[in-house]
Design a protein around this motif. Structure first.
Motif, PDB file in Angstrom:
ATOM      1  N   GLY A 294      20.729   5.531   1.632  1.00  0.00           N
ATOM      2  CA  GLY A 294      20.526   6.729   2.422  1.00  0.00           C
ATOM      3  C   GLY A 294      19.064   7.056   2.595  1.00  0.00           C
ATOM      4  O   GLY A 294      18.187   6.430   1.982  1.00  0.00           O
ATOM      5  N   LEU A 295      18.783   8.048   3.441  1.00  0.00           N
ATOM      6  CA  LEU A 295      17.419   8.487   3.735  1.00  0.00           C
ATOM      7  C   LEU A 295      16.572   7.333   4.262  1.00  0.00           C
ATOM      8  O   LEU A 295      15.408   7.178   3.913  1.00  0.00           O
ATOM      9  N   THR A 296      17.163   6.527   5.115  1.00  0.00           N
ATOM     10  CA  THR A 296      16.504   5.317   5.616  1.00  0.00           C
ATOM     11  C   THR A 296      16.124   5.398   7.091  1.00  0.00           C
ATOM     12  O   THR A 296      15.407   4.536   7.588  1.00  0.00           O
ATOM     13  N   HIS A 297      16.631   6.419   7.818  1.00  0.00           N
ATOM     14  CA  HIS A 297      16.404   6.510   9.255  1.00  0.00           C
ATOM     15  C   HIS A 297      15.483   7.674   9.604  1.00  0.00           C
ATOM     16  O   HIS A 297      15.543   8.748   9.004  1.00  0.00           O
TER      17      HIS A 297
ATOM     18  N   VAL B 185       9.183   0.177  -1.602  1.00  0.00           N
ATOM     19  CA  VAL B 185       9.805   1.206  -2.432  1.00  0.00           C
ATOM     20  C   VAL B 185      11.318   1.078  -2.346  1.00  0.00           C
ATOM     21  O   VAL B 185      11.862   0.679  -1.317  1.00  0.00           O
ATOM     22  N   GLN B 186      12.007   1.406  -3.427  1.00  0.00           N
ATOM     23  CA  GLN B 186      13.462   1.300  -3.405  1.00  0.00           C
ATOM     24  C   GLN B 186      14.071   2.553  -2.763  1.00  0.00           C
ATOM     25  O   GLN B 186      13.550   3.653  -2.914  1.00  0.00           O
ATOM     26  N   PRO B 187      15.175   2.385  -2.038  1.00  0.00           N
ATOM     27  CA  PRO B 187      15.810   3.504  -1.352  1.00  0.00           C
ATOM     28  C   PRO B 187      16.824   4.216  -2.248  1.00  0.00           C
ATOM     29  O   PRO B 187      17.124   3.770  -3.357  1.00  0.00           O
ATOM     30  N   GLU B 188      17.335   5.336  -1.750  1.00  0.00           N
ATOM     31  CA  GLU B 188      18.523   5.928  -2.352  1.00  0.00           C
ATOM     32  C   GLU B 188      19.657   4.900  -2.233  1.00  0.00           C
ATOM     33  O   GLU B 188      19.743   4.202  -1.224  1.00  0.00           O
ATOM     34  N   TRP B 189      20.514   4.822  -3.244  1.00  0.00           N
ATOM     35  CA  TRP B 189      21.602   3.824  -3.250  1.00  0.00           C
ATOM     36  C   TRP B 189      22.870   4.511  -3.715  1.00  0.00           C
ATOM     37  O   TRP B 189      22.840   5.418  -4.553  1.00  0.00           O
ATOM     38  N   PHE B 190      24.006   4.097  -3.159  1.00  0.00           N
ATOM     39  CA  PHE B 190      25.283   4.665  -3.604  1.00  0.00           C
ATOM     40  C   PHE B 190      26.388   3.618  -3.542  1.00  0.00           C
ATOM     41  O   PHE B 190      26.288   2.621  -2.827  1.00  0.00           O
ATOM     42  N   TYR B 191      27.438   3.895  -4.308  1.00  0.00           N
ATOM     43  CA  TYR B 191      28.622   3.038  -4.374  1.00  0.00           C
ATOM     44  C   TYR B 191      29.781   3.758  -3.714  1.00  0.00           C
ATOM     45  O   TYR B 191      29.996   4.950  -3.948  1.00  0.00           O
ATOM     46  N   LYS B 192      30.529   3.062  -2.857  1.00  0.00           N
ATOM     47  CA  LYS B 192      31.688   3.667  -2.208  1.00  0.00           C
ATOM     48  C   LYS B 192      33.010   3.195  -2.820  1.00  0.00           C
ATOM     49  O   LYS B 192      33.979   3.937  -2.874  1.00  0.00           O
ATOM     50  N   GLY B 193      33.073   1.945  -3.224  1.00  0.00           N
ATOM     51  CA  GLY B 193      34.317   1.433  -3.787  1.00  0.00           C
ATOM     52  C   GLY B 193      34.397  -0.068  -3.629  1.00  0.00           C
ATOM     53  O   GLY B 193      33.412  -0.737  -3.333  1.00  0.00           O
TER      54      GLY B 193
ATOM     55  N   GLY C  42      22.621   3.339   6.454  1.00  0.00           N
ATOM     56  CA  GLY C  42      22.209   4.714   6.657  1.00  0.00           C
ATOM     57  C   GLY C  42      22.299   5.183   8.100  1.00  0.00           C
ATOM     58  O   GLY C  42      22.474   4.389   9.029  1.00  0.00           O
ATOM     59  N   THR C  43      22.170   6.503   8.285  1.00  0.00           N
ATOM     60  CA  THR C  43      22.287   7.100   9.610  1.00  0.00           C
ATOM     61  C   THR C  43      21.426   8.350   9.700  1.00  0.00           C
ATOM     62  O   THR C  43      20.879   8.814   8.693  1.00  0.00           O
ATOM     63  N   ALA C  44      21.334   8.897  10.895  1.00  0.00           N
ATOM     64  CA  ALA C  44      20.613  10.158  11.101  1.00  0.00           C
ATOM     65  C   ALA C  44      21.397  11.107  11.993  1.00  0.00           C
ATOM     66  O   ALA C  44      20.899  12.152  12.373  1.00  0.00           O
ATOM     67  N   THR C  45      22.645  10.748  12.327  1.00  0.00           N
ATOM     68  CA  THR C  45      23.432  11.521  13.295  1.00  0.00           C
ATOM     69  C   THR C  45      24.794  11.857  12.708  1.00  0.00           C
ATOM     70  O   THR C  45      25.584  10.958  12.423  1.00  0.00           O
ATOM     71  N   LEU C  46      25.059  13.158  12.551  1.00  0.00           N
ATOM     72  CA  LEU C  46      26.316  13.618  11.964  1.00  0.00           C
ATOM     73  C   LEU C  46      26.864  14.792  12.767  1.00  0.00           C
ATOM     74  O   LEU C  46      26.117  15.716  13.105  1.00  0.00           O
TER      75      LEU C  46
END
Length: 330
Positions: A88-91, A135-143, A284-288
């Motif tokens: 996340g926070l990549t765009h 630099v390393q980005p925010e990272w997450f696990y979904k499943g 990642g994205t910037a549009t929600l």
């Protein structure tokens, strides 16, 4: 080249090359995974092998899609051997959002939120020079693979969720070679799908908000990703009418990180280099729609499309009961 996985009317699996409104079946390879393994064994590029083995049989894409026979563009026979993750926070986002972010970036670091600090780190160090580490980005696990849905399938929102909102993203699709080498097959459009209300309650709930289903496909774009990707994200009501629509952009031209940097910081962990595994990694994205105060209702549909990726990704939102058995001591 665009590849689509699907089932025929008898339930047998196939991989097809998108040719206009049709899919040309690749003979001898029932899955993208099998095609990729064969490409490695023969020392060929995935696109080259697909072109070589494409046979005479063509089927209508619309017929396959309308009958609910589409599959995700890449999967593993054992869901436990498919990791679904993201960054996340990549765009950089839209021009207005980017300007606002840049103004905040110029402020005193002590006044910035953790999110803004991480975004600034990406802007300053997410695109390193060749041979250097960024630099390393925010990272997450979904499943694992069990959370992935194909176009046409419902996106299940657990009844305990506070929200079910789309995130139009590009995902990288990978297979790990027998020598532990990550191999990128290509990219697909995706709906990363998150619980934004839970996330907004407290940023430390981000991990909870990401443990949801997601949708990927229908097509796998084989080869390199264009620097600029333009697409459209829509919410359709139960009657199929558009009630929210917004353009989105992706690709490195619109990102604060390079794809290579995001890949490095995922696959640097030995856990993610297990031979034979599949990885689906969202960039990642910037549009929600959530940012525009839209709450998607069960029975309404998400539609995400970009010409680069061929057919649109379409999924209805569905609420599912929470399946939980109280833990008891053994």
């Amino acid at each position: 080249m665009l590849l689509v996985q699907f089932k025929d009317k008898e339930g047998d699996r196939h991989v097809g090359v998108v040719e206009g409104a049709n899919l040309r079946i690749i003979d001898g390879f029932p899955t993208t995974y099998a095609l990729a393994q064969a490409a490695v064994a023969r020392g060929l590029k995935l696109a080259a092998l697909a072109a070589l083995e494409a046979g005479p049989t063509v089927v209508s894409y619309e017929e396959v899609a309308s009958q609910g026979r589409l599959l995700p563009p890449l999967d593993h026979a054992d869901d436990a051997h498919c990791y679904v993750t993201g960054t996340g926070l990549t765009h950089l986002g839209s021009a207005d959002t980017r300007d606002a972010m840049h103004k905040k970036i110029g402020g005193d670091v002590a006044t910035l939120s953790d999110s803004m600090k991480m975004f600034r780190m990406g802007v300053e160090g997410g695109k390193p020079a060749e041979g250097e580490k960024g630099v390393q980005p925010e990272w997450f696990y979904k499943g694992d693979g069990s959370v992935v849905r194909a176009s046409g399938e419902a996106l299940p929102m657990p009844e305990f969720a506070l929200d079910g909102g789309e995130e139009p993203e590009i995902a990288g699709l990978y297979v790990i070679g027998q020598d532990g080498q990550p191999l990128r097959l290509g990219y697909a459009i995706g709906n990363e799908f998150s619980d934004h209300v839970t996330e907004r309650e407290n940023y430390l709930y981000l991990a909870h908000s990401k443990l949801r289903a997601c949708a990927v496909g229908p097509a796998l774009l084989v080869g390199e990703l264009p620097a600029h990707i333009a697409g459209t994200s829509r919410i359709r009501d139960r009657d199929g009418l558009v009630r929210w629509e917004k353009a989105f952009v992706s690709g490195e031209q619109n990102m604060s990180h390079t794809i290579a940097n995001l890949e490095y910081h995922h696959f640097k962990y030995g856990l993610f280099n297990r031979p034979g595994d599949v990885h689906i990694h969202f960039f990642g994205t910037a549009t929600l729609s959530f940012a525009d105060a839209v709450t998607v209702q069960p029975g309404e549909s998400f539609e995400i499309e970009s010409p680069v990726f061929g057919p649109a990704l379409r999924n209805k939102l569905a609420v599912v009961p929470t399946a939980f058995s109280k833990v008891k001591p053994l």
